[in-house]
Scaffold this active site. Sequence first.
Site, short mmCIF file in Angstrom:
data_model
loop_
_atom_site.label_atom_id
_atom_site.label_comp_id
_atom_site.label_asym_id
_atom_site.label_seq_id
_atom_site.Cartn_x
_atom_site.Cartn_y
_atom_site.Cartn_z
N LYS A 31 0.82 -1.21 0.00
CA LYS A 31 0.00 0.00 0.00
C LYS A 31 0.85 1.27 0.00
CE LYS A 31 -0.50 0.41 5.01
NZ LYS A 31 -1.40 0.64 6.13
N THR A 32 2.00 1.26 0.69
CA THR A 32 2.84 2.45 0.71
C THR A 32 3.38 2.76 -0.67
OG1 THR A 32 3.49 1.98 3.00
CG2 THR A 32 4.84 3.55 1.79
N ASP A 217 -4.05 7.09 5.23
CA ASP A 217 -3.70 5.70 5.47
C ASP A 217 -4.40 5.21 6.74
OD1 ASP A 217 -2.48 3.26 5.22
OD2 ASP A 217 -0.52 3.92 5.93
N GLU A 218 -4.52 3.88 6.89
CA GLU A 218 -5.13 3.26 8.08
C GLU A 218 -6.50 3.87 8.38
OE1 GLU A 218 -3.73 0.72 9.00
OE2 GLU A 218 -1.55 0.88 8.92
N GLN A 248 -7.72 -5.24 10.03
CA GLN A 248 -6.66 -4.76 10.91
C GLN A 248 -7.15 -3.65 11.84
OE1 GLN A 248 -2.54 -4.69 9.22
NE2 GLN A 248 -3.58 -4.92 7.27
N ARG A 600 2.39 -10.68 10.60
CA ARG A 600 3.71 -10.05 10.82
C ARG A 600 4.81 -11.00 10.35
NH1 ARG A 600 2.13 -5.87 9.97
NH2 ARG A 600 0.20 -7.01 9.60
#
Length: 702
Positions: A31-32, A217-218, A248, A600
């Site tokens: 996504k970044t 974001d988020e 998330q 993770r």
Amino acid sequence: MITDGLNPEQALAVKTTEGPVLIIAGAGSGKTSVMTRRIAYLLEKKCAQPWEILAITFTNKAAKEMRERVHKLIGDIAEDIWISTFHAMCVKILRREAHKIGYESQFSILDASDQLEMIKQCMVDLNYDLKKFDPSSVTWKISSWKNALYTPITLPKGSKSQLELLAKEVFFLYQHKLKAMQVMDFDDLIGQTVALLETHEETRAFYQQKFRYIHVDEYQDTNQAQYRLLRLFADQHQNLCAVGDSDQAIYRWRGADISNLLNFETDFSHALLIKLEQNYRSTQTILNAANAVIVHNQERKEKKLWTQADEGEPIVIYGAIDQDDEAVFIIAKIQEHAARGGRFEDCTVLYRANALSRAIEENFMQAAIPYRILGGMTFYDRKEIKDVMAYLKVIANPSDEISLLRIINTPKRGIGDGTLRKLLDYAHDRDLTLLEAMGKTDDESLALSGKVGEVVKQFYQMIMYLKEIEEGLTVTEYVQQMLYKTQYREMYASSSKEEDQARLENIDELLTVTRAFDRRRRGTLADFLAETSLLSDIDKEYGKTENAVTLMTMHAAKGLEFPVVFVIGAEETLFPHARSLDSIEGIEEERNLCYVAITRAKKQLFISYCTERSAFGQVRMNDPSRFLAEIPDHLTVRSLADHQAVTSWSEGTKVRHPLYGVGVITAVEGTIEDVELAITFTSRHGTKSIRPKLTRLKILEN
């Protein structure tokens, strides 16, 4: 080309620049990269100006990474793009516009610990017993109200509990004091920016026109105040690109509202939904486990992670006897990883509650496994650093009473509690700040004795002098002048105590921070204070290069990745946590947290539970977590603790310890399965108690 190497969904997200877009970005889906390339695309293909672009993240670490990536793509023009956290963005706006809502541009920012102290002070002023009523609960309640954009005046009528009645009263006094001292807490930074935009049409129009393209974001972690702020910015152009993942969403306890993401297509009826499901981080086995767990949730935007990488190793689920056996298992696997050429820093141990780290830490120390805890006491939390920052805050904002009270008698000046009470009463009766009251020592009604009055006067004159010399100096030069004038550094330099020398080193390290700040941007003292006050614990602690295993909560791990991940305490009432068991929403958020923990891992994932665990002061016998049953058996290797006998040890045997060196066994205690040795080392370490099942002891010939 900007879109080179992107998969079709990523390329679509980059090129769709007009109108609202919701990007459901699965863990490790790049996504970044999408967000940074989208910004570059806007500049190169859509002829947008850099100052028309806003990109908001939740941590300074994420903002820094995005800024660096954008700079690599488009060069120095990236400096004119607003890429920051919500709070940093609001500070930037409020420094320019705060006068419109009754604040000076140099207002101070209250950190969490000082906020709690101020709440305590308000409760004492209102005659509440701090032993009977928990200030932390009051602080949390006030914060939740602010996140929902309530003010003391607009709070809904009717209270459900005694805590709410108390908190309402404290809220009024607390907010009055904040305004009088020209201070904002973290929640105010967003709430006051919303108030500014809602009450000043010209200001709102300016920022709506300015921010033509907005990225956040988020998005699943936004609260109501942040949501309202974004809507205010986006109302004119409607070019809001929201990136998030309902799977998330793990911050409901601090005000995050998942409905902001779930209702995006209702809020923006012509929104485009794009799903990023290809994962570039984990093996397919790990992704299959994450998919299998999260599918049990109902409140989510459906997606399914996949990868072109190998299937990978099976997930290991280990049933330990107790927390020490759990630690032994982890140590053995870390040592195996190191023996294959891996590094300790490849590994992380994740837990639901901080208390679970104790057994891991104790056993790691015995086994000479280097580790660090993410989220422990940070540099900026240390007393001496908070003292120095308090001096700087008072100089930048003389109305900051909280900071002034911290340093008024540090170093010792002879200004006692009685003198402080007189000064505070005098100030409050005359609607003055505490510092202004200190400048009135000649007033007979203040009733300060000659010696005390002179000390107070000297302190006031010192602060005024430091205020006068601020302009024209770099932050480093100014801090050095402040330390000299206040004799704060000298207080520790003249001490022979080891702890004071450590404090001195920390003060010197702060000058390293200011020098880096001066080289980077040559900003003002207020700029430096704003930048440091906005650092999160993760930003402060993560990024160190030490080769050590990282221990942290699952919440802290969000956004990070490791080749080898250990998830401990997978037991009912621990994970999912007991507090979540009484609601569907609570269970689903715990399942989201499990999804975060699983994803993770890049290569190897170990999940453990105990049949018996000593935690929180009592022995617990919990069932394995329900989340373990949701992982298909064909993806796992499941095993229980091994009770096999170990090597016999005897007094007089010479051994080598990986940390303490050569020693001789002087006593043997315990059972053969869990023996404890007293070993006297030939080095300065003396005699140590060692459990060989935790430690790589090598027997040497006598």
